[in-house]
Design a protein around this motif. Sequence first.
Motif, PDB file in Angstrom:
ATOM      1  N   PHE A   1       0.834  -1.198   0.000  1.00  0.00           N
ATOM      2  CA  PHE A   1       0.000   0.000   0.000  1.00  0.00           C
ATOM      3  C   PHE A   1       0.872   1.251   0.000  1.00  0.00           C
ATOM      4  O   PHE A   1       1.931   1.294   0.630  1.00  0.00           O
ATOM      5  CB  PHE A   1      -0.898   0.047   1.236  1.00  0.00           C
ATOM      6  CG  PHE A   1      -2.126  -0.818   1.147  1.00  0.00           C
ATOM      7  CD1 PHE A   1      -2.725  -1.084  -0.064  1.00  0.00           C
ATOM      8  CD2 PHE A   1      -2.702  -1.344   2.299  1.00  0.00           C
ATOM      9  CE1 PHE A   1      -3.865  -1.872  -0.146  1.00  0.00           C
ATOM     10  CE2 PHE A   1      -3.833  -2.125   2.243  1.00  0.00           C
ATOM     11  CZ  PHE A   1      -4.413  -2.390   1.010  1.00  0.00           C
ATOM     12  N   SER A   2       0.385   2.284  -0.654  1.00  0.00           N
ATOM     13  CA  SER A   2       1.034   3.591  -0.576  1.00  0.00           C
ATOM     14  C   SER A   2       0.615   4.262   0.733  1.00  0.00           C
ATOM     15  O   SER A   2      -0.329   3.820   1.403  1.00  0.00           O
ATOM     16  CB  SER A   2       0.604   4.459  -1.753  1.00  0.00           C
ATOM     17  OG  SER A   2      -0.779   4.796  -1.651  1.00  0.00           O
TER      18      SER A   2
ATOM     19  N   ILE B   1      -3.727   5.838   4.662  1.00  0.00           N
ATOM     20  CA  ILE B   1      -4.490   6.914   5.303  1.00  0.00           C
ATOM     21  C   ILE B   1      -5.971   6.769   4.982  1.00  0.00           C
ATOM     22  O   ILE B   1      -6.838   6.927   5.852  1.00  0.00           O
ATOM     23  CB  ILE B   1      -3.952   8.285   4.846  1.00  0.00           C
ATOM     24  CG1 ILE B   1      -2.542   8.505   5.421  1.00  0.00           C
ATOM     25  CG2 ILE B   1      -4.893   9.415   5.285  1.00  0.00           C
ATOM     26  CD1 ILE B   1      -1.830   9.725   4.873  1.00  0.00           C
ATOM     27  N   TRP B   2      -6.289   6.433   3.716  1.00  0.00           N
ATOM     28  CA  TRP B   2      -7.696   6.229   3.336  1.00  0.00           C
ATOM     29  C   TRP B   2      -8.270   5.029   4.091  1.00  0.00           C
ATOM     30  O   TRP B   2      -9.381   5.081   4.631  1.00  0.00           O
ATOM     31  CB  TRP B   2      -7.810   6.007   1.832  1.00  0.00           C
ATOM     32  CG  TRP B   2      -9.221   6.044   1.317  1.00  0.00           C
ATOM     33  CD1 TRP B   2      -9.922   7.129   0.889  1.00  0.00           C
ATOM     34  CD2 TRP B   2     -10.119   4.918   1.192  1.00  0.00           C
ATOM     35  NE1 TRP B   2     -11.195   6.761   0.495  1.00  0.00           N
ATOM     36  CE2 TRP B   2     -11.344   5.413   0.680  1.00  0.00           C
ATOM     37  CE3 TRP B   2     -10.009   3.558   1.463  1.00  0.00           C
ATOM     38  CZ2 TRP B   2     -12.433   4.594   0.428  1.00  0.00           C
ATOM     39  CZ3 TRP B   2     -11.109   2.730   1.223  1.00  0.00           C
ATOM     40  CH2 TRP B   2     -12.307   3.253   0.717  1.00  0.00           C
TER      41      TRP B   2
ATOM     42  N   TYR C   1      -8.944  -4.215  -3.020  1.00  0.00           N
ATOM     43  CA  TYR C   1      -9.560  -3.596  -4.199  1.00  0.00           C
ATOM     44  C   TYR C   1     -10.317  -2.326  -3.813  1.00  0.00           C
ATOM     45  O   TYR C   1     -10.205  -1.288  -4.475  1.00  0.00           O
ATOM     46  CB  TYR C   1     -10.508  -4.598  -4.849  1.00  0.00           C
ATOM     47  CG  TYR C   1     -11.341  -4.053  -5.977  1.00  0.00           C
ATOM     48  CD1 TYR C   1     -10.825  -3.926  -7.265  1.00  0.00           C
ATOM     49  CD2 TYR C   1     -12.657  -3.650  -5.763  1.00  0.00           C
ATOM     50  CE1 TYR C   1     -11.590  -3.425  -8.301  1.00  0.00           C
ATOM     51  CE2 TYR C   1     -13.436  -3.146  -6.785  1.00  0.00           C
ATOM     52  CZ  TYR C   1     -12.892  -3.039  -8.054  1.00  0.00           C
ATOM     53  OH  TYR C   1     -13.661  -2.526  -9.074  1.00  0.00           O
ATOM     54  N   ILE C   2     -11.074  -2.398  -2.729  1.00  0.00           N
ATOM     55  CA  ILE C   2     -11.845  -1.234  -2.280  1.00  0.00           C
ATOM     56  C   ILE C   2     -10.915  -0.097  -1.889  1.00  0.00           C
ATOM     57  O   ILE C   2     -11.140   1.071  -2.237  1.00  0.00           O
ATOM     58  CB  ILE C   2     -12.758  -1.623  -1.106  1.00  0.00           C
ATOM     59  CG1 ILE C   2     -13.833  -2.612  -1.566  1.00  0.00           C
ATOM     60  CG2 ILE C   2     -13.421  -0.378  -0.503  1.00  0.00           C
ATOM     61  CD1 ILE C   2     -14.627  -3.226  -0.421  1.00  0.00           C
ATOM     62  N   ILE C   3      -9.849  -0.438  -1.170  1.00  0.00           N
ATOM     63  CA  ILE C   3      -8.919   0.591  -0.682  1.00  0.00           C
ATOM     64  C   ILE C   3      -8.168   1.243  -1.830  1.00  0.00           C
ATOM     65  O   ILE C   3      -8.087   2.467  -1.932  1.00  0.00           O
ATOM     66  CB  ILE C   3      -7.937  -0.037   0.335  1.00  0.00           C
ATOM     67  CG1 ILE C   3      -8.685  -0.414   1.620  1.00  0.00           C
ATOM     68  CG2 ILE C   3      -6.796   0.936   0.646  1.00  0.00           C
ATOM     69  CD1 ILE C   3      -7.910  -1.333   2.537  1.00  0.00           C
ATOM     70  N   GLU C   4      -7.618   0.442  -2.717  1.00  0.00           N
ATOM     71  CA  GLU C   4      -6.810   0.997  -3.811  1.00  0.00           C
ATOM     72  C   GLU C   4      -7.632   1.804  -4.799  1.00  0.00           C
ATOM     73  O   GLU C   4      -7.143   2.781  -5.381  1.00  0.00           O
ATOM     74  CB  GLU C   4      -6.087  -0.123  -4.548  1.00  0.00           C
ATOM     75  CG  GLU C   4      -4.965  -0.765  -3.769  1.00  0.00           C
ATOM     76  CD  GLU C   4      -4.144  -1.720  -4.590  1.00  0.00           C
ATOM     77  OE1 GLU C   4      -2.923  -1.770  -4.398  1.00  0.00           O
ATOM     78  OE2 GLU C   4      -4.726  -2.431  -5.441  1.00  0.00           O
TER      79      GLU C   4
END
Length: 257
Positions: A94-95, A100-101, A218-221
């Motif tokens: 993850f970035s 943060i999201w 998938y939801i996060i990205e």
Amino acid sequence: MQILLASAKIMRDSHSGCAMPVSEPRFQAIASMLAGDLSHKTGAQLSELFGCSPEIGETNRRRFSIFGTDEAELLNAVYAYHGQAYKHLNADEFSEEDLIWADSHLWISSCLYGLLRPLDGINLYRMEGGFELPSTGGRKVRDFWKPYLTDVLIESVLSDDGVLIYLDTEEFRHLFDWRRVEEEVPVIVEPRFHVLKNGRPTTPSVWAKTCRGAMARYIIENRVSEVAELRRFEYEGFRFLETLEGQFVFVNGQMQR
């Protein structure tokens, strides 16, 4: 949109992802109280409580003996778990923006910590919900948590957009008054993942866990904000098939068992 994902029994003490500050879990005081109860037990007693090997029992005796001390290093929750779902969530990639999201949209359910956000700092542990402890006042751990966690989950969903994506397991559903959740949360989506075997759908546990982790990723990205967008999710041959009784069904017709 709020996502609920189960914690895992398998944990790790290092990661290769973004270095992020650790936040304090909402129910840190309760976790410390429960850990304090468990710190007085022997490895053999923990093995019996958790239904695990003597070696794992002893490992967790050591963990609880240093719980909350400087000797026990904290790790962001999203990095600490390493079960099947978390291997496919693959938070190490993850970035910083993803993390943060996720910290505002993903909840991780835990029998020790109650509810965690991804960046909460936690100690390594093992925990089950089917027994009583001195601090739970004669209630099983899972029943003890219900009045705390039900309100937090409902309030977080309602303060967002009223949508809960349930990627948790049946075991952790017992941490909540689920009837209340169903009554008060406008939209609950619990995706189903089936593998076709001889033309009939089966639900192997390993694939259900795999896809729950992958869907959370998938939801996060993709910063998914509309339920309909879940139809685009594809992973390891799983594709959207239909909406059945309000739930999204994904089927892998390629893998035969």
